[in-house]
Design an enzyme around this catalytic site. Sequence first.
Site, PDB file in Angstrom:
ATOM      1  N   THR A  32      32.157  82.115  -9.986  1.00 50.13           N
ATOM      2  CA  THR A  32      31.450  83.036 -10.881  1.00 50.13           C
ATOM      3  C   THR A  32      32.084  84.419 -10.865  1.00 50.13           C
ATOM      4  OG1 THR A  32      29.406  81.831 -10.614  1.00 50.13           O
ATOM      5  CG2 THR A  32      29.174  84.097 -11.292  1.00 50.13           C
ATOM      6  N   TYR A  45      27.658  80.699 -18.380  1.00 49.53           N
ATOM      7  CA  TYR A  45      28.994  81.280 -18.393  1.00 49.53           C
ATOM      8  C   TYR A  45      29.962  80.213 -17.929  1.00 49.53           C
ATOM      9  CZ  TYR A  45      28.046  81.261 -13.457  1.00 49.53           C
ATOM     10  OH  TYR A  45      27.720  80.840 -12.200  1.00 49.53           O
ATOM     11  N   THR A 111      30.459  80.521  -5.120  1.00 46.80           N
ATOM     12  CA  THR A 111      29.507  80.612  -4.013  1.00 46.80           C
ATOM     13  C   THR A 111      28.929  79.252  -3.598  1.00 46.80           C
ATOM     14  OG1 THR A 111      27.703  81.085  -5.534  1.00 46.80           O
ATOM     15  CG2 THR A 111      28.857  82.985  -4.586  1.00 46.80           C
ATOM     16  N   ASP A 112      29.023  78.245  -4.484  1.00 46.74           N
ATOM     17  CA  ASP A 112      28.363  76.962  -4.188  1.00 46.74           C
ATOM     18  C   ASP A 112      28.872  76.305  -2.902  1.00 46.74           C
ATOM     19  OD1 ASP A 112      27.045  77.345  -6.557  1.00 46.74           O
ATOM     20  OD2 ASP A 112      27.974  75.676  -7.627  1.00 46.74           O
ATOM     21  N   LYS A 184      24.392  79.304   1.686  1.00 50.82           N
ATOM     22  CA  LYS A 184      23.768  79.771   0.436  1.00 50.82           C
ATOM     23  C   LYS A 184      22.331  79.282   0.430  1.00 50.82           C
ATOM     24  CE  LYS A 184      24.569  79.905  -4.546  1.00 50.82           C
ATOM     25  NZ  LYS A 184      25.389  79.460  -5.693  1.00 50.82           N
ATOM     26  N   GLU A 305      13.806  61.944  19.401  1.00 49.57           N
ATOM     27  CA  GLU A 305      13.089  60.778  18.874  1.00 49.57           C
ATOM     28  C   GLU A 305      14.044  59.628  18.554  1.00 49.57           C
ATOM     29  OE1 GLU A 305       9.581  61.430  16.192  1.00 49.57           O
ATOM     30  OE2 GLU A 305      10.491  63.418  16.052  1.00 49.57           O
TER      31      GLU A 305
HETATM   32  N1  ASP Z   1      29.090  77.355  -9.560  1.00 51.61           N
HETATM   33  C1  ASP Z   1      29.713  78.601  -9.184  1.00 51.61           C
HETATM   34  C2  ASP Z   1      30.781  78.297  -8.156  1.00 51.61           C
HETATM   35  O1  ASP Z   1      30.448  77.936  -7.040  1.00 51.61           O
HETATM   36  C3  ASP Z   1      28.698  79.550  -8.667  1.00 51.61           C
HETATM   37  C4  ASP Z   1      29.206  80.861  -8.122  1.00 51.61           C
HETATM   38  O2  ASP Z   1      30.368  81.110  -7.961  1.00 51.61           O
HETATM   39  O3  ASP Z   1      28.342  81.720  -7.829  1.00 51.61           O
HETATM   40  O4  ASP Z   1      31.919  78.395  -8.460  1.00 51.61           O
END
Ligand code: ASP
Length: 348
Positions: A32, A45, A111-112, A184, A305
């Site tokens: 992103t 986007y 971020t994923d 995340k 367990e």
């Molecule tokens: N889907 C995007 C990615 O992981 C989300 C992000 O970058 O925030 O590339």
Amino acid sequence: MKFFKGLILMMFLGASVLMAKPTVYILATGGTIAGSADNALTGSYKSGAVNVDALISAVPQINEIANIKGEQIANIGSQAMNNETWLTLAKRANELLKQKDVAGIVVTHGTDTMEETAYFLNLVVKSDKPIVLVGAMRASTSMSADGPLNIYNAVNVAMDKASVGKGVLVVMNDEIHAAREVTKTITTAVNTFKSPNTGKIGTVNYGIVNYYMNSTRKHTKNSEFSINNISALPRVDIIFGHSEDTPDFVKTAVEKGAKGIVLAGVGNGNPYPSVEEALAEAAKAGVVVVRTSRTGSGSTSVGAEVDDAKLGFVTGDNLNAAKARVLLMVALTKTNDKDKIQKLYKEY
Ligand code: ASP
């Protein structure tokens, strides 16, 4: 006269050494942070639409503090991250950090799966110099895009002497997190990155870096893993536990050739009874089975367990399933002895 000329020359050289800007490489992979939309107020986007030069020119202030060099490793949404890109990135980081003039590396990343890439690099890059992963929750064209300040902060962290020896770091939303701990936690918010078991290790506020903690686990320079001669990683699957579960996915993973299976079990890493049976069969057949928890924090205890000793299971300490998978893939490049692998979960 000669003496004074020499003195002035030495002072000039000394001052230019002191004033020389550190070299920081920005290795771009997409996400992103490199995303673009037609409108500043939309959540839809395209990830990985902007290249590394555009990312750098959006933050001209970084050129004032460092000698910035950019390279494009990939340009993908990090949901498409893969072993090949990991290996390319890690090998390039190893090469660059060997160069005397390079102070550190910033990796721009979606971020994923940022936490997985960060932990992978933390296990296989052989340098004490800083590697900082950074991303954004808002595309570069968004109102209040968070990418530019995140990049500015990441460059400051990468060139800060206090970052040396801390392992791979993630910088997002003014916080510094250790690769092993960070995850995340929120789908879309800018404060999505947290380290649920330990908390952040530092902060960075408009470039001012402060650390409060160190990771105690082995990483980077003192890691025993190396990917220098490795061109592929073994298959490790994650099975997500739930009520009224089925053993089918475990059986399929084994049939498809998985060398390891990570269970994201309920509670303390518990499997549904028929899943436990299928996992025990897989372990007997030589697949390394690691139990973790789907709860999001806390450590999965050995033999609480589940009779791990009898069933042949390993537990993933307090790693989440995605990170336990990364460690298992890397561990399996060296051994498939489950006692040795259990020990690694206590060390890394
Ligand atoms: N889907 C995007 C990615 O992981 C989300 C992000 O970058 O925030 O590339």
